[in-house]
Design a protein around this motif. Structure first.
Motif, PDB file in Angstrom:
ATOM      1  N   ASP A 110      19.259   6.714  43.157  1.00 13.62           N
ATOM      2  CA  ASP A 110      19.880   6.590  44.215  1.00 13.62           C
ATOM      3  C   ASP A 110      19.247   6.414  45.448  1.00 13.62           C
ATOM      4  N   TYR A 111      18.410   7.205  45.380  1.00 10.15           N
ATOM      5  CA  TYR A 111      17.458   7.752  46.798  1.00 10.15           C
ATOM      6  C   TYR A 111      16.252   7.001  46.979  1.00 10.15           C
ATOM      7  N   TYR A 112      15.343   7.253  45.981  1.00 11.94           N
ATOM      8  CA  TYR A 112      14.086   6.730  45.873  1.00 11.94           C
ATOM      9  C   TYR A 112      13.782   5.281  46.031  1.00 11.94           C
ATOM     10  N   PRO A 113      14.790   4.494  45.462  1.00  5.19           N
ATOM     11  CA  PRO A 113      14.588   3.050  45.702  1.00  5.19           C
ATOM     12  C   PRO A 113      14.775   2.740  47.291  1.00  5.19           C
ATOM     13  N   LEU A 114      15.511   3.341  47.776  1.00  2.00           N
ATOM     14  CA  LEU A 114      15.501   3.125  49.449  1.00  2.00           C
ATOM     15  C   LEU A 114      14.420   3.533  50.282  1.00  2.00           C
ATOM     16  N   PHE A 115      13.771   4.589  49.676  1.00  2.00           N
ATOM     17  CA  PHE A 115      12.357   5.092  50.443  1.00  2.00           C
ATOM     18  C   PHE A 115      11.389   3.673  49.855  1.00  2.00           C
ATOM     19  N   GLU A 116      11.429   3.537  48.621  1.00  2.00           N
ATOM     20  CA  GLU A 116      10.386   2.490  48.085  1.00  2.00           C
ATOM     21  C   GLU A 116      10.610   1.142  48.867  1.00  2.00           C
ATOM     22  N   ASN A 117      11.565   0.817  49.087  1.00  2.00           N
ATOM     23  CA  ASN A 117      12.027  -0.496  49.812  1.00  2.00           C
ATOM     24  C   ASN A 117      11.742  -0.762  51.385  1.00  2.00           C
ATOM     25  N   ALA A 118      11.904   0.683  51.952  1.00  2.00           N
ATOM     26  CA  ALA A 118      11.391   0.768  53.030  1.00  2.00           C
ATOM     27  C   ALA A 118       9.811   0.952  53.328  1.00  2.00           C
ATOM     28  N   LEU A 119       9.101   1.408  52.279  1.00  2.00           N
ATOM     29  CA  LEU A 119       7.777   1.483  52.167  1.00  2.00           C
ATOM     30  C   LEU A 119       7.148   0.121  52.217  1.00  2.00           C
ATOM     31  N   ARG A 120       7.722  -0.797  51.391  1.00  2.00           N
ATOM     32  CA  ARG A 120       7.402  -2.003  51.166  1.00  2.00           C
ATOM     33  C   ARG A 120       7.555  -2.861  52.516  1.00  2.00           C
ATOM     34  N   GLY A 121       8.657  -2.680  53.302  1.00  2.00           N
ATOM     35  CA  GLY A 121       8.772  -3.399  54.356  1.00  2.00           C
ATOM     36  C   GLY A 121       7.891  -2.906  55.504  1.00  2.00           C
ATOM     37  N   HIS A 130       4.577  -6.258  46.367  1.00  2.00           N
ATOM     38  CA  HIS A 130       4.860  -4.772  45.994  1.00  2.00           C
ATOM     39  C   HIS A 130       5.148  -4.425  44.669  1.00  2.00           C
ATOM     40  N   GLN A 131       5.574  -5.301  43.957  1.00  2.00           N
ATOM     41  CA  GLN A 131       5.961  -5.009  42.441  1.00  2.00           C
ATOM     42  C   GLN A 131       4.348  -5.214  41.689  1.00  2.00           C
ATOM     43  N   SER A 132       3.480  -5.889  42.147  1.00  2.00           N
ATOM     44  CA  SER A 132       2.196  -5.643  41.593  1.00  2.00           C
ATOM     45  C   SER A 132       1.599  -4.534  41.990  1.00  2.00           C
ATOM     46  N   THR A 133       1.784  -3.954  43.107  1.00  2.00           N
ATOM     47  CA  THR A 133       1.237  -2.771  43.621  1.00  2.00           C
ATOM     48  C   THR A 133       1.704  -1.445  42.773  1.00  2.00           C
ATOM     49  N   LEU A 134       3.150  -1.543  42.682  1.00  2.00           N
ATOM     50  CA  LEU A 134       3.726  -0.380  41.802  1.00  2.00           C
ATOM     51  C   LEU A 134       3.153  -0.400  40.270  1.00  2.00           C
ATOM     52  N   GLY A 135       2.893  -1.809  39.742  1.00  2.00           N
ATOM     53  CA  GLY A 135       2.521  -1.672  38.592  1.00  2.00           C
ATOM     54  C   GLY A 135       1.092  -1.311  38.158  1.00  2.00           C
TER      55      GLY A 135
END
Length: 238
Positions: A110-121, A130-135
């Motif tokens: 519930d929480y980490y996706p919020l952090f991840e999307n903030a990092l992407r932004g 960003h998906q490519s970077t995570l992969g």
């Protein structure tokens, strides 16, 4: 530390209390292994101990399998007379704010996706970038696991496979697919031994094998916002 199985003194199960006179059980939290390393390093530096063993494990897979099949697990059971070990102070006693609970925010997913999307932004990357970077990042871990006989999931998944939704890789919580999530349903354990320089010398450990903790940081925020604890450690080889 274990979420799956707890005892009053889980430290005392594998050994003799007389041989391990100082026993501590961790609180619950992903940062607790590093927090215990911090604590052990400080105690050794202060001269309180010359050697410390930190160990933990999980048995979620066995417990889930036993629960679904009705099979009993013949594990060690401690007597009610066993005194409870000292517990590392729990920074997560009030880990969720009432507003978070009201909208169902409880789990890491519930929480980490919020952090991840903030990092992407903040990075300025597009969703696809960003998906490519995570992969690519997780592919490095997968490559290591593929050659490790002790890995739970020893597959060398490609960056594209990890980041792309598929039949065996559903989306858990955007932007994390199944392969971008950790797996709690495992039977695994780990341990680390820390000791003083004098103890290392007395045990005949070659100096070129020594690794020194050189920095630590721990921050806990408790109050109007949810409590959060981060433990960071740095090491250097001799």
């Amino acid at each position: 530390m274990a979420l799956s199985e707890r005892t009053d003194d889980s430290c005392g199960v594998p050994g003799d209390r007389a041989a391990t006179p100082s026993l501590v059980t961790s609180a619950t939290g992903g940062e607790q292994p590093q927090a215990l390393v911090n604590r052990a390093a400080l105690s050794i530096a202060a001269g309180d101990h010359d050697i410390v063993l930190i160990t933990g494990g999980e048995t979620f897979r066995s417990m889930r399998s036993a629960g679904s099949t009705g099979v009993g697990l013949p594990w060690t059971e401690q007597s009610d007379s066993v005194p409870a070990a000292e517990t590392e102070p729990d920074p997560h006693a009030d880990a969720s704010h009432p507003c978070e609970l009201a909208v169902g925010a409880v789990l890491p997913t519930d929480y980490y996706p919020l952090f991840e999307n903030a990092l992407r932004g903040a990075s300025g990357r597009t969703i696809a970038e960003h998906q490519s970077t995570l992969g690519a990042l997780w592919h490095n871990f997968s490559s290591v696991a593929q050659s490790n006989p002790h890995a739970w999931n020893p597959i060398d998944a490609s960056a594209h496979q990890i980041a792309t939704v598929g039949v065996d890789n559903r989306m858990i919580s955007f932007p994390y697919t199944k392969l971008l999530n950790s797996n709690i349903w495992v039977d695994m354990a780990a341990a680390i031994v820390l000791c003083s320089v004098d103890k290392a010398r007395s045990l005949g450990i070659p100096a070129d094998r020594w690794v020194f903790p050189i920095a630590r940081r721990r921050a806990t925020t408790i109050g109007s916002s949810p409590s959060a604890t981060n433990s960071i450690g740095r090491t250097r080889s001799n």
